[in-house]
Design an enzyme around this catalytic site. Structure first.
Site, PDB file in Angstrom:
ATOM      1  N   CYS A 188       0.841  -1.192   0.000  1.00 60.06           N
ATOM      2  CA  CYS A 188       0.000   0.000   0.000  1.00 60.06           C
ATOM      3  C   CYS A 188       0.883   1.252   0.000  1.00 60.06           C
ATOM      4  O   CYS A 188       2.098   1.161   0.137  1.00 60.06           O
ATOM      5  CB  CYS A 188      -0.936   0.003   1.194  1.00 60.06           C
ATOM      6  SG  CYS A 188      -0.088  -0.061   2.760  1.00 60.06           S
ATOM      7  N   CYS A 244       3.487   1.748   2.726  1.00 62.04           N
ATOM      8  CA  CYS A 244       4.669   0.898   2.722  1.00 62.04           C
ATOM      9  C   CYS A 244       5.744   1.495   1.810  1.00 62.04           C
ATOM     10  O   CYS A 244       6.932   1.509   2.144  1.00 62.04           O
ATOM     11  CB  CYS A 244       4.309  -0.501   2.240  1.00 62.04           C
ATOM     12  SG  CYS A 244       2.792  -1.125   2.951  1.00 62.04           S
TER      13      CYS A 244
END
Lengths: 78, 482
Positions: free
Chosen positions: A11, A14
């Protein structure tokens, strides 16, 4: 040689965490190997309730948020 | 060629309508609320109720609260779900959490309310809450052995305690007030307080040009682009640009662009709360009660936000911006595509399939929800399209319940954590409960008395309660050394 693991299925947070961690390592002049962990089972092996997680030398130092560069530098130095 | 043009026009028209004032007044605050929830509510303040030793009447509501408050994106849903299941309260609360999260979060509810109407939002919330807890309890009943074997593990992950700071609560409440002030269609918010007429002769021609660019058919429920709409779209583009410059590195501190972007966001909300009426030779601007309510709420937000420490408000802005990046673009593309598809579907098809509140119609709604995968929130404009095309509200709600919960992607993800048999059981229950929810809501819309519906719900809950008592006894016996 430090091993830095980024836990997260990919995502936005991250990716952001990896960028911040890389900058922190470069800023501190440390050499580190970056590993992205995207497999859910491997992630759940660590005790965390939300990604992204940051693991330095197999120790989970933060999860569920993006730490600042200053924080990461402290963990890297410890 | 003219057919393609008609399709593209349909897309553009749909998009324009979704960027209109009433949607922005809901979406913009909702993004900030979602960001605030992600950044300002410490996860431990809720997860501490999800440990293994927590009694059931606490852990199930806590799981629903976690779904509603903590899980706006999949980054949180999957790890938290796996954590609750493996290391915490067990399969029941984990399932409640999983079921409630996509439908019970603030973004989904606010958006459903502004696009489909308040009664849909309320029905979606209540039915998802009740049935989410129901599904959790049923799963716990079916797989009680599994939880018994987990009980030996530690509770360490859920031992942390934390509480929300007072400034954070202030920010959250004033953001919710902002959302309500912007969306509620009630006096005195709708009352006109003052009217200013600006001598702008181009306003009327501009409106005519806009209608020419994006033709619309009021009979089909389509909205055109108003003068106000065009101003809002321009403001949105500006926000996008300044936010990109100001929010990307917000974690390391704010810059000039950050404040410009926030100022523009506040301006957009205030402009959206005004009422614009172009007339010959000028533009009439009406100051409604809404403008003052929105202004007051904005002041409250900034008042409390100032008391947050830098780490918190920077995290808040980052999370809000991340949601915008993650959801808004997909939403824009999705709405555009929905507008195109709408030109191709004949209303007769929908009315034949799901025009009435029957079991079959509800099942069709659920099946459609399972096999179609729409990005977060796009299910709402899709639902709007079906509603306009003549779908009955009952089957529509069944679809809305099933779509975010069940998609191929989410089924695979659940299977990876809990294994196939449990996943199939879960999918089956979601289908059954979604159909039931659709039938109930449809019956309510058709005018069936509230008493009957309440009676039906009460009977359902009673059956669950009896089953639960039985489970308790069985688990107790299983754990007791004989």
């Amino acid at each position: 040689m430090l091993t830095v693991k980024i836990l997260g299925a990919g995502c936005a947070n991250c990716k952001k965490l990896e960028a911040v961690a890389r900058e922190a390592a470069a800023g501190a002049g440390l050499e580190a190997e970056f590993v992205k962990v995207t497999d859910m089972k491997a992630i759940m092996a660590f005790d965390l309730l939300a990604t992204p997680g940051l693991v330095i030398n197999d120790k989970l130092v933060s999860s569920g948020r993006i730490p600042t560069q200053a924080e990461i530098r402290q963990w890297l130095a410890a | 060629m003219s057919f393609v043009l008609q399709l593209l026009n349909g897309g553009a028209g749909n998009l324009a309508a979704y960027l209109a004032a009433h949607v922005l007044l809901c979406l913009l605050p909702a993004f900030f609320i979602a960001g605030a929830m992600a950044a300002l509510i410490p996860k431990a303040s809720i997860t501490r109720w999800l440990g293994r030793t927590t009694p059931r009447h606490v852990s199930y509501p806590a799981a629903a609260a976690a779904g509603s408050l903590l899980a706006v994106c999949s980054c949180t849903i999957v790890p938290l779900f796996a954590g609750i299941y493996r290391k915490g309260a067990g399969i029941g609360p984990a399932m409640t959490f999983l079921f409630f999260a996509p439908a019970g979060n603030i973004m989904a509810l606010a958006y459903t309310g502004s696009i489909l109407g308040t009664e849909f939002a309320v029905a979606r919330f209540l039915l998802c809450l009740v049935f989410g807890i129901g599904i959790g309890l049923l799963m716990a009943l079916l797989f009680w052995r599994d939880d018994a074997s987990h009980d030996k593990q530690t509770d360490a992950l859920f031992a942390n305690k934390a509480s929300i700071g007072s400034a954070a609560i202030g920010v959250l409440l004033s953001l919710v007030a902002l959302l309500i002030a912007g969306t509620l269609k009630l006096w005195p918010l709708t009352a006109t307080v003052a009217v200013v007429s600006l001598p702008l002769p181009w306003a009327e021609t501009w409106q005519a040009t806009l209608f020419q660019w994006v033709p619309f058919d009021a009979a089909k429920g389509e909205e055109g682009v108003s003068v106000q709409g065009s101003l809002l779209i321009a403001l949105l583009v500006l926000i996008g640009f300044t936010a990109y410059k100001g929010m990307e590195n917000i974690v390391e501190g704010a810059n000039r662009w950050t404040w410009i972007a926030l100022g523009l966001a506040a301006t957009t909300l205030l402009v959206a709360a005004l009422r614009f009426t172009p007339h010959a030779g000028g533009l009439e601007i009406a100051f409604t009660g809404r403008v003052f309510a929105v202004g007051l709420a904005l002041w409250a937000v900034s008042h409390y936000a100032r008391r947050l420490n830098p780490e918190d408000w920077q995290g808040w802005l980052w999370e809000s911006w991340r949601f915008v990046k993650q959801i808004f673009l997909l939403l824009v593309v999705g709405v555009f595509v929905v507008g195109i598809v709408r030109q191709l579907i004949q209303p007769e098809w929908i009315q034949a399939l799901a025009g009435r509140n029957t079991l079959l119609a509800n099942a069709v709604g659920v099946a459609f929800g399972v096999f179609m995968y729409f990005p977060t929130l796009v299910e709402v404009p899709v639902a709007r399209m079906f509603l306009d095309l003549g779908m009955h509200p009952g089957p529509l709600l069944a679809y809305l319940m099933a779509d975010p919960e069940l998609s191929l992607q989410s089924i695979l993800m659940i299977a990876a954590v809990i294994g196939r048999p449990k996943t199939f059981a879960y999918v089956g229950w979601v289908a059954v409960f979604s159909v039931t929810a659709g039938l109930l809501f449809g019956a309510w819309v058709d005018g069936v008395g509230f008493g009957w519906l309440a009676l039906g719900m009460a009977a359902l809950i009673a059956v669950l309660a009896v089953a639960l008592t039985w489970l308790n006894r069985r688990q107790h016996n299983a754990i007791q050394p004989s």
